[in-house]
Scaffold this motif. Structure first.
Motif, PDB file in Angstrom:
ATOM      1  N   ILE A   1      36.776   9.351  24.899  1.00 37.55           N
ATOM      2  CA  ILE A   1      37.293   8.121  25.493  1.00 37.55           C
ATOM      3  C   ILE A   1      36.615   7.915  26.840  1.00 37.55           C
ATOM      4  O   ILE A   1      36.341   8.874  27.574  1.00 37.55           O
ATOM      5  CB  ILE A   1      38.829   8.182  25.665  1.00 37.55           C
ATOM      6  N   THR A   2      36.288   6.674  27.180  1.00 37.76           N
ATOM      7  CA  THR A   2      35.639   6.382  28.455  1.00 37.76           C
ATOM      8  C   THR A   2      36.662   6.371  29.585  1.00 37.76           C
ATOM      9  O   THR A   2      37.865   6.173  29.358  1.00 37.76           O
ATOM     10  CB  THR A   2      34.925   5.026  28.426  1.00 37.76           C
ATOM     11  N   ASP A   3      36.185   6.572  30.802  1.00 44.19           N
ATOM     12  CA  ASP A   3      37.072   6.522  31.963  1.00 44.19           C
ATOM     13  C   ASP A   3      37.769   5.170  32.047  1.00 44.19           C
ATOM     14  O   ASP A   3      38.978   5.096  32.319  1.00 44.19           O
ATOM     15  CB  ASP A   3      36.273   6.752  33.253  1.00 44.19           C
ATOM     16  N   GLU A   4      37.018   4.104  31.810  1.00 45.17           N
ATOM     17  CA  GLU A   4      37.575   2.757  31.917  1.00 45.17           C
ATOM     18  C   GLU A   4      38.671   2.528  30.875  1.00 45.17           C
ATOM     19  O   GLU A   4      39.748   2.002  31.194  1.00 45.17           O
ATOM     20  CB  GLU A   4      36.469   1.717  31.731  1.00 45.17           C
ATOM     21  N   ALA A   5      38.397   2.923  29.630  1.00 48.97           N
ATOM     22  CA  ALA A   5      39.389   2.744  28.572  1.00 48.97           C
ATOM     23  C   ALA A   5      40.637   3.574  28.850  1.00 48.97           C
ATOM     24  O   ALA A   5      41.765   3.123  28.615  1.00 48.97           O
ATOM     25  CB  ALA A   5      38.797   3.128  27.225  1.00 48.97           C
ATOM     26  N   TYR A   6      40.448   4.777  29.365  1.00 43.84           N
ATOM     27  CA  TYR A   6      41.559   5.662  29.699  1.00 43.84           C
ATOM     28  C   TYR A   6      42.470   5.025  30.752  1.00 43.84           C
ATOM     29  O   TYR A   6      43.694   4.965  30.581  1.00 43.84           O
ATOM     30  CB  TYR A   6      41.000   6.996  30.208  1.00 43.84           C
ATOM     31  N   LYS A   7      41.876   4.518  31.823  1.00 40.54           N
ATOM     32  CA  LYS A   7      42.661   3.916  32.902  1.00 40.54           C
ATOM     33  C   LYS A   7      43.362   2.643  32.437  1.00 40.54           C
ATOM     34  O   LYS A   7      44.533   2.410  32.760  1.00 40.54           O
ATOM     35  CB  LYS A   7      41.749   3.605  34.095  1.00 40.54           C
ATOM     36  N   GLN A   8      42.657   1.829  31.665  1.00 36.21           N
ATOM     37  CA  GLN A   8      43.241   0.578  31.178  1.00 36.21           C
ATOM     38  C   GLN A   8      44.405   0.859  30.228  1.00 36.21           C
ATOM     39  O   GLN A   8      45.466   0.234  30.325  1.00 36.21           O
ATOM     40  CB  GLN A   8      42.181  -0.263  30.471  1.00 36.21           C
ATOM     41  N   LEU A   9      44.205   1.804  29.313  1.00 34.35           N
ATOM     42  CA  LEU A   9      45.252   2.130  28.352  1.00 34.35           C
ATOM     43  C   LEU A   9      46.466   2.720  29.056  1.00 34.35           C
ATOM     44  O   LEU A   9      47.614   2.378  28.726  1.00 34.35           O
ATOM     45  CB  LEU A   9      44.716   3.119  27.323  1.00 34.35           C
TER      46      LEU A   9
END
Length: 215
Positions: free
Chosen positions: A80-88
Protein backbone atom coordinates in the motif's frame (compact mmCIF):
# COMPACT_ATOMS: atom_id res chain seq x y z
CA UNK A 1 -7.87 -40.70 16.28
CA UNK A 2 -9.66 -38.44 13.80
CA UNK A 3 -10.51 -39.66 10.31
CA UNK A 4 -11.22 -36.90 7.81
CA UNK A 5 -12.48 -36.99 4.25
CA UNK A 6 -11.01 -34.40 1.90
CA UNK A 7 -13.50 -32.38 -0.10
CA UNK A 8 -12.87 -32.59 -3.87
CA UNK A 9 -10.53 -29.73 -4.82
CA UNK A 10 -12.34 -29.35 -8.13
CA UNK A 11 -15.52 -28.32 -6.30
CA UNK A 12 -13.97 -25.64 -4.07
CA UNK A 13 -15.18 -22.20 -5.14
CA UNK A 14 -11.71 -20.69 -5.48
CA UNK A 15 -10.62 -23.55 -7.76
CA UNK A 16 -13.82 -23.30 -9.78
CA UNK A 17 -13.14 -19.61 -10.36
CA UNK A 18 -9.54 -20.32 -11.41
CA UNK A 19 -10.72 -23.03 -13.80
CA UNK A 20 -13.19 -20.53 -15.21
CA UNK A 21 -10.39 -17.98 -15.73
CA UNK A 22 -8.48 -20.62 -17.69
CA UNK A 23 -11.38 -21.14 -20.07
CA UNK A 24 -13.17 -23.89 -18.17
CA UNK A 25 -16.87 -24.04 -17.29
CA UNK A 26 -18.04 -20.96 -15.37
CA UNK A 27 -19.49 -20.82 -11.89
CA UNK A 28 -23.21 -20.54 -12.53
CA UNK A 29 -25.68 -17.99 -11.24
CA UNK A 30 -27.74 -20.88 -9.86
CA UNK A 31 -24.80 -22.08 -7.77
CA UNK A 32 -24.19 -18.62 -6.30
CA UNK A 33 -27.89 -18.11 -5.62
CA UNK A 34 -28.01 -21.45 -3.78
CA UNK A 35 -24.93 -20.42 -1.80
CA UNK A 36 -26.55 -17.10 -0.88
CA UNK A 37 -29.68 -18.83 0.37
CA UNK A 38 -27.58 -21.34 2.32
CA UNK A 39 -25.71 -18.50 4.03
CA UNK A 40 -28.91 -16.59 4.72
CA UNK A 41 -30.41 -19.61 6.45
CA UNK A 42 -27.18 -20.16 8.38
CA UNK A 43 -27.17 -16.59 9.68
CA UNK A 44 -30.83 -16.91 10.68
CA UNK A 45 -29.95 -19.95 12.79
CA UNK A 46 -26.94 -18.37 14.47
CA UNK A 47 -27.46 -16.89 17.88
CA UNK A 48 -27.05 -13.41 19.26
CA UNK A 49 -25.75 -12.86 22.77
CA UNK A 50 -25.79 -9.83 25.10
CA UNK A 51 -22.36 -10.94 26.33
CA UNK A 52 -20.89 -10.82 22.82
CA UNK A 53 -22.90 -7.98 21.25
CA UNK A 54 -20.15 -5.43 21.95
CA UNK A 55 -17.88 -7.34 19.54
CA UNK A 56 -19.86 -5.82 16.68
CA UNK A 57 -19.92 -2.38 18.26
CA UNK A 58 -18.06 0.83 17.63
CA UNK A 59 -15.24 0.22 20.13
CA UNK A 60 -14.41 -3.12 18.55
CA UNK A 61 -14.43 -1.49 15.12
CA UNK A 62 -11.96 1.11 16.38
CA UNK A 63 -9.77 -1.60 17.90
CA UNK A 64 -9.80 -3.68 14.72
CA UNK A 65 -8.94 -0.75 12.48
CA UNK A 66 -6.23 0.61 14.80
CA UNK A 67 -4.70 -2.86 14.90
CA UNK A 68 -4.88 -3.16 11.10
CA UNK A 69 -3.26 0.20 10.47
CA UNK A 70 -0.49 -0.50 12.98
CA UNK A 71 0.24 -3.92 11.47
CA UNK A 72 0.68 -2.65 7.90
CA UNK A 73 3.01 0.25 8.67
CA UNK A 74 6.01 -1.92 7.79
CA UNK A 75 4.38 -2.62 4.39
CA UNK A 76 4.09 1.03 3.33
CA UNK A 77 5.45 1.41 -0.17
CA UNK A 78 5.03 -2.33 -0.83
CA UNK A 79 1.42 -3.51 -0.50
CA UNK A 80 0.00 0.00 0.00
CA UNK A 81 1.29 3.50 -0.79
CA UNK A 82 1.83 6.13 1.89
CA UNK A 83 -0.81 8.33 0.28
CA UNK A 84 -3.42 5.57 0.10
CA UNK A 85 -2.68 4.59 3.70
CA UNK A 86 -3.18 8.13 5.02
CA UNK A 87 -6.30 8.73 2.94
CA UNK A 88 -7.89 5.44 3.95
CA UNK A 89 -7.09 5.97 7.61
CA UNK A 90 -8.76 9.39 7.52
CA UNK A 91 -11.83 8.11 5.65
CA UNK A 92 -12.31 5.08 7.92
CA UNK A 93 -12.32 7.01 11.16
CA UNK A 94 -14.40 9.78 9.61
CA UNK A 95 -16.95 7.19 8.47
CA UNK A 96 -17.17 5.66 11.94
CA UNK A 97 -17.68 9.10 13.46
CA UNK A 98 -20.43 10.06 10.99
CA UNK A 99 -22.18 6.68 11.01
CA UNK A 100 -21.84 5.80 14.68
CA UNK A 101 -25.62 5.55 15.08
CA UNK A 102 -25.96 3.12 12.13
CA UNK A 103 -23.24 0.85 13.48
CA UNK A 104 -24.74 0.81 16.96
CA UNK A 105 -28.24 0.25 15.56
CA UNK A 106 -27.01 -3.07 14.14
CA UNK A 107 -25.84 -4.10 17.59
CA UNK A 108 -29.10 -3.05 19.25
CA UNK A 109 -31.12 -4.92 16.62
CA UNK A 110 -29.24 -8.17 17.43
CA UNK A 111 -27.56 -8.38 14.03
CA UNK A 112 -24.25 -9.27 15.73
CA UNK A 113 -24.12 -13.05 15.77
CA UNK A 114 -21.85 -16.04 16.13
CA UNK A 115 -20.90 -16.40 12.48
CA UNK A 116 -18.13 -17.90 10.36
CA UNK A 117 -15.49 -15.17 10.49
CA UNK A 118 -13.50 -16.25 7.44
CA UNK A 119 -15.94 -16.67 4.55
CA UNK A 120 -13.59 -16.99 1.61
CA UNK A 121 -13.97 -18.85 -1.66
CA UNK A 122 -11.39 -21.46 -0.64
CA UNK A 123 -13.60 -22.49 2.29
CA UNK A 124 -16.68 -23.23 0.17
CA UNK A 125 -17.43 -26.47 -1.66
CA UNK A 126 -20.06 -26.25 -4.38
CA UNK A 127 -20.47 -30.01 -4.41
CA UNK A 128 -23.52 -31.92 -3.26
CA UNK A 129 -24.26 -31.14 -0.54
CA UNK A 130 -22.93 -27.58 -0.48
CA UNK A 131 -20.44 -27.27 2.39
CA UNK A 132 -18.64 -24.41 4.14
CA UNK A 133 -15.61 -25.19 6.31
CA UNK A 134 -12.91 -23.60 8.49
CA UNK A 135 -14.78 -21.05 10.56
CA UNK A 136 -12.63 -19.06 12.99
CA UNK A 137 -12.66 -20.80 16.36
CA UNK A 138 -9.62 -19.26 18.02
CA UNK A 139 -10.80 -15.65 18.28
CA UNK A 140 -14.33 -14.55 19.24
CA UNK A 141 -13.58 -10.98 18.19
CA UNK A 142 -13.17 -12.12 14.60
CA UNK A 143 -16.09 -14.55 14.59
CA UNK A 144 -18.80 -12.51 16.35
CA UNK A 145 -19.82 -9.73 13.96
CA UNK A 146 -22.67 -8.15 12.09
CA UNK A 147 -23.92 -10.91 9.80
CA UNK A 148 -23.55 -8.52 6.85
CA UNK A 149 -19.90 -8.04 7.76
CA UNK A 150 -19.54 -11.82 7.85
CA UNK A 151 -20.84 -12.22 4.30
CA UNK A 152 -18.84 -9.16 3.14
CA UNK A 153 -15.64 -11.25 3.20
CA UNK A 154 -17.08 -13.51 0.50
CA UNK A 155 -18.39 -10.54 -1.51
CA UNK A 156 -14.90 -9.04 -1.46
CA UNK A 157 -13.31 -12.34 -2.45
CA UNK A 158 -15.62 -12.76 -5.43
CA UNK A 159 -14.71 -9.23 -6.57
CA UNK A 160 -11.01 -10.06 -6.18
CA UNK A 161 -11.55 -13.01 -8.52
CA UNK A 162 -13.00 -10.60 -11.08
CA UNK A 163 -16.64 -11.56 -10.58
CA UNK A 164 -18.43 -8.53 -9.08
CA UNK A 165 -21.56 -9.74 -10.87
CA UNK A 166 -21.57 -12.86 -8.69
CA UNK A 167 -20.98 -10.72 -5.60
CA UNK A 168 -23.95 -8.52 -6.52
CA UNK A 169 -26.19 -11.55 -6.99
CA UNK A 170 -25.04 -13.17 -3.76
CA UNK A 171 -25.63 -9.95 -1.81
CA UNK A 172 -29.16 -9.54 -3.18
CA UNK A 173 -30.19 -13.16 -2.62
CA UNK A 174 -28.57 -13.29 0.82
CA UNK A 175 -30.54 -10.20 1.89
CA UNK A 176 -33.77 -11.74 0.60
CA UNK A 177 -33.14 -14.95 2.55
CA UNK A 178 -31.87 -13.20 5.66
CA UNK A 179 -34.95 -11.01 5.53
CA UNK A 180 -33.81 -7.39 5.76
CA UNK A 181 -31.75 -4.76 3.95
CA UNK A 182 -30.75 -2.55 6.86
CA UNK A 183 -27.03 -3.09 6.29
CA UNK A 184 -27.07 -1.54 2.81
CA UNK A 185 -25.63 1.85 3.98
CA UNK A 186 -22.73 0.02 5.70
CA UNK A 187 -21.78 -2.65 3.17
CA UNK A 188 -19.10 -0.53 1.44
CA UNK A 189 -17.47 0.03 4.84
CA UNK A 190 -17.55 -3.71 5.57
CA UNK A 191 -16.11 -4.50 2.13
CA UNK A 192 -13.30 -2.00 2.71
CA UNK A 193 -12.48 -3.66 6.02
CA UNK A 194 -12.36 -7.13 4.47
CA UNK A 195 -10.22 -5.93 1.55
CA UNK A 196 -7.78 -4.28 3.95
CA UNK A 197 -7.49 -7.50 5.94
CA UNK A 198 -6.76 -9.34 2.69
CA UNK A 199 -3.99 -6.88 1.88
CA UNK A 200 -2.59 -7.12 5.39
CA UNK A 201 -2.39 -10.91 5.21
CA UNK A 202 -0.66 -10.64 1.83
CA UNK A 203 1.94 -8.43 3.48
CA UNK A 204 2.48 -11.01 6.22
CA UNK A 205 2.98 -13.71 3.60
CA UNK A 206 5.48 -11.64 1.65
CA UNK A 207 7.64 -11.42 4.77
CA UNK A 208 8.09 -15.17 4.73
CA UNK A 209 11.57 -15.87 3.41
CA UNK A 210 10.60 -18.92 1.34
CA UNK A 211 8.21 -16.93 -0.87
CA UNK A 212 9.49 -15.39 -4.06
CA UNK A 213 9.02 -11.67 -4.60
CA UNK A 214 6.44 -12.34 -7.32
CA UNK A 215 4.26 -14.61 -5.10
Amino acid sequence: CVVMQRLPASQMLDQRLRIEQSGGPPVTLEEISALARHLGRFHKRTRSSPRHAHLGGLETWRTNWEENFAQVQSELGQTITDEAYKQLKHQVFDFMRKHRSKLMARVNAKKVRNGHGDLRCEHISLGTPLQIIDCIEFNERFRWADVANDVAFLLMDLCAFGRPDLAKLLWADWQDTWGERGAQPLIAFYLCYRAFVRGKVLGFRLRESHLEATA
